[in-house]
Design a protein around this motif. Structure first.
Motif, PDB file in Angstrom:
ATOM      1  N   GLY A   1      -4.450  10.232 -21.995  1.00 15.27           N
ATOM      2  CA  GLY A   1      -5.489  10.908 -21.176  1.00 15.27           C
ATOM      3  C   GLY A   1      -4.992  11.263 -19.855  1.00 15.27           C
ATOM      4  N   SER A   2      -5.654  11.432 -18.929  1.00 11.68           N
ATOM      5  CA  SER A   2      -5.586  12.099 -17.680  1.00 11.68           C
ATOM      6  C   SER A   2      -5.244  11.113 -16.508  1.00 11.68           C
ATOM      7  CB  SER A   2      -6.811  12.980 -17.221  1.00 11.68           C
ATOM      8  OG  SER A   2      -6.233  13.611 -16.113  1.00 11.68           O
ATOM      9  N   PHE A   3      -4.137  11.224 -15.850  1.00 16.93           N
ATOM     10  CA  PHE A   3      -3.727  10.458 -14.889  1.00 16.93           C
ATOM     11  C   PHE A   3      -3.264  11.301 -13.547  1.00 16.93           C
ATOM     12  CE2 PHE A   3      -2.690   7.838 -18.632  1.00 16.93           C
ATOM     13  CZ  PHE A   3      -2.663   6.698 -18.177  1.00 16.93           C
ATOM     14  N   ARG A   4      -3.449  10.757 -12.386  1.00 11.88           N
ATOM     15  CA  ARG A   4      -3.100  11.269 -11.192  1.00 11.88           C
ATOM     16  C   ARG A   4      -1.713  11.125 -10.865  1.00 11.88           C
ATOM     17  NH1 ARG A   4      -3.914  14.822  -7.279  1.00 11.88           N
ATOM     18  NH2 ARG A   4      -3.747  14.018  -5.274  1.00 11.88           N
ATOM     19  N   LEU A   5      -0.797  12.253 -10.563  1.00 14.61           N
ATOM     20  CA  LEU A   5       0.354  12.104 -10.476  1.00 14.61           C
ATOM     21  C   LEU A   5       0.932  12.550  -9.120  1.00 14.61           C
ATOM     22  CD1 LEU A   5       3.112  12.375 -12.199  1.00 14.61           C
ATOM     23  CD2 LEU A   5       2.786  14.962 -12.123  1.00 14.61           C
ATOM     24  N   SER A   6       1.845  11.635  -8.613  1.00 13.50           N
ATOM     25  CA  SER A   6       2.582  11.579  -7.168  1.00 13.50           C
ATOM     26  C   SER A   6       4.032  11.678  -7.307  1.00 13.50           C
ATOM     27  CB  SER A   6       1.943  10.706  -6.327  1.00 13.50           C
ATOM     28  OG  SER A   6       2.740  10.583  -5.042  1.00 13.50           O
ATOM     29  N   LEU A   7       4.714  12.662  -6.905  1.00 15.15           N
ATOM     30  CA  LEU A   7       6.239  12.742  -6.779  1.00 15.15           C
ATOM     31  C   LEU A   7       6.591  12.897  -5.319  1.00 15.15           C
ATOM     32  CD1 LEU A   7       8.572  13.128  -8.628  1.00 15.15           C
ATOM     33  CD2 LEU A   7       8.489  15.515  -8.578  1.00 15.15           C
ATOM     34  N   ASP A   8       7.620  11.924  -4.909  1.00 19.72           N
ATOM     35  CA  ASP A   8       8.220  11.754  -3.779  1.00 19.72           C
ATOM     36  C   ASP A   8       9.556  11.640  -3.950  1.00 19.72           C
ATOM     37  OD1 ASP A   8       8.865  11.526  -1.087  1.00 19.72           O
ATOM     38  OD2 ASP A   8       7.935   9.540  -0.820  1.00 19.72           O
ATOM     39  N   GLY A   9      10.296  12.728  -4.219  1.00 23.69           N
ATOM     40  CA  GLY A   9      11.864  12.659  -4.456  1.00 23.69           C
ATOM     41  C   GLY A   9      11.814  12.199  -5.705  1.00 23.69           C
ATOM     42  N   ASP A  10      12.603  11.054  -5.873  1.00 21.46           N
ATOM     43  CA  ASP A  10      12.929  10.355  -7.352  1.00 21.46           C
ATOM     44  C   ASP A  10      11.968   9.498  -7.785  1.00 21.46           C
ATOM     45  OD1 ASP A  10      15.277  11.841  -7.566  1.00 21.46           O
ATOM     46  OD2 ASP A  10      16.649  10.378  -7.138  1.00 21.46           O
ATOM     47  N   LYS A  11      10.906   9.193  -6.695  1.00 16.98           N
ATOM     48  CA  LYS A  11       9.767   8.141  -7.261  1.00 16.98           C
ATOM     49  C   LYS A  11       8.584   8.898  -7.738  1.00 16.98           C
ATOM     50  CE  LYS A  11      11.488   5.328  -3.327  1.00 16.98           C
ATOM     51  NZ  LYS A  11      11.915   4.039  -3.419  1.00 16.98           N
ATOM     52  N   LEU A  12       8.113   8.203  -8.725  1.00 20.94           N
ATOM     53  CA  LEU A  12       7.074   8.900  -9.432  1.00 20.94           C
ATOM     54  C   LEU A  12       5.793   7.864  -9.731  1.00 20.94           C
ATOM     55  CD1 LEU A  12       5.914  11.394 -11.341  1.00 20.94           C
ATOM     56  CD2 LEU A  12       7.096  10.119 -13.270  1.00 20.94           C
ATOM     57  N   THR A  13       4.603   8.038  -9.215  1.00 25.92           N
ATOM     58  CA  THR A  13       3.460   7.116  -9.235  1.00 25.92           C
ATOM     59  C   THR A  13       2.501   7.883 -10.090  1.00 25.92           C
ATOM     60  OG1 THR A  13       4.158   6.331  -6.950  1.00 25.92           O
ATOM     61  CG2 THR A  13       1.981   5.987  -7.972  1.00 25.92           C
ATOM     62  N   ILE A  14       2.259   7.233 -11.063  1.00 23.33           N
ATOM     63  CA  ILE A  14       1.123   7.774 -11.917  1.00 23.33           C
ATOM     64  C   ILE A  14      -0.015   6.447 -12.161  1.00 23.33           C
ATOM     65  CG2 ILE A  14       0.707   8.305 -14.387  1.00 23.33           C
ATOM     66  CD1 ILE A  14       3.631   8.952 -14.822  1.00 23.33           C
ATOM     67  N   THR A  15      -1.242   7.193 -11.734  1.00 24.25           N
ATOM     68  CA  THR A  15      -2.208   6.291 -11.821  1.00 24.25           C
ATOM     69  C   THR A  15      -3.663   6.865 -12.356  1.00 24.25           C
ATOM     70  OG1 THR A  15      -3.152   7.229  -9.484  1.00 24.25           O
ATOM     71  CG2 THR A  15      -1.766   5.321  -9.439  1.00 24.25           C
ATOM     72  N   LYS A  16      -4.434   5.731 -12.651  1.00 23.95           N
ATOM     73  CA  LYS A  16      -5.699   6.350 -13.589  1.00 23.95           C
ATOM     74  C   LYS A  16      -6.795   5.176 -13.424  1.00 23.95           C
ATOM     75  CE  LYS A  16      -7.314   7.291 -18.314  1.00 23.95           C
ATOM     76  NZ  LYS A  16      -6.914   7.207 -19.603  1.00 23.95           N
ATOM     77  N   GLN A  17      -7.723   5.529 -12.846  1.00 23.19           N
ATOM     78  CA  GLN A  17      -9.009   4.550 -12.866  1.00 23.19           C
ATOM     79  C   GLN A  17      -9.786   4.777 -14.090  1.00 23.19           C
ATOM     80  OE1 GLN A  17     -11.461   4.673  -9.197  1.00 23.19           O
ATOM     81  NE2 GLN A  17     -12.662   3.210 -10.100  1.00 23.19           N
ATOM     82  N   LEU A  18      -9.925   3.514 -14.643  1.00 24.13           N
ATOM     83  CA  LEU A  18     -10.754   3.551 -16.013  1.00 24.13           C
ATOM     84  C   LEU A  18     -12.228   3.999 -15.935  1.00 24.13           C
ATOM     85  CD1 LEU A  18      -8.787   0.849 -17.008  1.00 24.13           C
ATOM     86  CD2 LEU A  18      -9.314   2.219 -18.899  1.00 24.13           C
ATOM     87  N   GLU A  19     -12.555   4.901 -16.503  1.00 23.34           N
ATOM     88  CA  GLU A  19     -13.995   5.497 -16.369  1.00 23.34           C
ATOM     89  C   GLU A  19     -15.203   4.385 -16.386  1.00 23.34           C
ATOM     90  OE1 GLU A  19     -16.844   8.422 -18.607  1.00 23.34           O
ATOM     91  OE2 GLU A  19     -14.820   8.883 -18.783  1.00 23.34           O
ATOM     92  N   GLY A  20     -16.036   4.301 -15.372  1.00 23.70           N
ATOM     93  CA  GLY A  20     -17.007   3.375 -15.234  1.00 23.70           C
ATOM     94  C   GLY A  20     -16.547   2.060 -14.894  1.00 23.70           C
ATOM     95  N   SER A  21     -15.385   1.871 -14.322  1.00 24.97           N
ATOM     96  CA  SER A  21     -14.957   0.566 -13.747  1.00 24.97           C
ATOM     97  C   SER A  21     -14.427   0.591 -12.456  1.00 24.97           C
ATOM     98  CB  SER A  21     -14.098  -0.009 -14.818  1.00 24.97           C
ATOM     99  OG  SER A  21     -12.718   0.338 -14.957  1.00 24.97           O
ATOM    100  N   SER A  22     -13.795  -0.693 -11.722  1.00 25.38           N
ATOM    101  CA  SER A  22     -12.884  -0.570 -10.880  1.00 25.38           C
ATOM    102  C   SER A  22     -11.520  -0.600 -11.229  1.00 25.38           C
ATOM    103  CB  SER A  22     -13.485  -1.793  -9.818  1.00 25.38           C
ATOM    104  OG  SER A  22     -13.170  -2.924 -10.662  1.00 25.38           O
TER     105      SER A  22
END
Length: 136
Positions: free
Chosen positions: A105-126
C-alpha cells in the motif's frame, strides 16, 4: 529587529514547504537499508521493535525482519509519487497473522542523506507504522 526575525521565520517556512514538494529521485533510493520497524498507537501501547532489512532496486523491493510477520516483508514492486511510495506485495501469505503488518500500500517517504523513513497511518485508526532505515 522584529521585522528581520519575522522575515527569517517566513523564509524558513517557505523553504521547508517548497523542499517538501520536490520529487525524490528514484535512482537515489536504490540500495539496501537496515534499521527498525515499530508500530505505535498510543503512549500506553507497548509494541515491539523489530530489526528489518529492505532492498530497493529500480522499482522492485525485497526484505526481511528478525521477527516472524512483524512486519511481513517479502518481495514485490514499488512506485514513487512525490513523497509517497506505493508498495505492491507479490507474496502469498497465510491467514495466521494480522495482515496490516504486510509491507503493502501507500506510505509517506522521507529521505535525509542515507536515512530513509517510511510511515503509514492505518486507515480509521491512530496506529502508525514506522520504518526507520539507513542505507548500507
Amino acid at each position: 529587529m522584529k521585522n528581520v526575525f519575522l522575515l527569517f521565520v517566513i523564509l524558513f517556512l517557505f523553504m521547508s514547504v517548497s523542499c517538501d514538494k520536490e520529487e525524490i529521485d528514484p535512482e537515489t533510493l536504490n540500495g539496501t537499508y537496515t534499521g527498525y520497524f515499530v508500530r505505535a498507537s498510543s503512549p500506553s501501547a507497548d509494541y515491539a521493535r523489530a530489526n528489518v532489512t529492505l532492498t530497493l532496486d529500480n522499482g522492485k523491493f525485497s526484505g526481511s525482519s528478525n521477527m516472524p510477520y512483524y512486519p511481513a516483508i517479502c518481495r514485490g514492486t514499488y512506485s514513487l509519487s512525490g513523497h509517497e511510495i506505493q508498495f505492491q506485495n507479490e507474496c502469498f501469505w497465510t491467514a495466521n497473522f494480522d495482515w496490516t503488518y504486510i509491507l503493502d500500500g501507500s506510505f509517506r517517504l522521507s529521505l535525509d542523506g542515507d536515512k530513509l523513513t517510511i510511515t503509514k497511518q492505518l486507515e480509521g485508526s491512530s496506529i502508525i507504522d514506522t520504518y526507520a532505515l539507513e542505507k548500507q
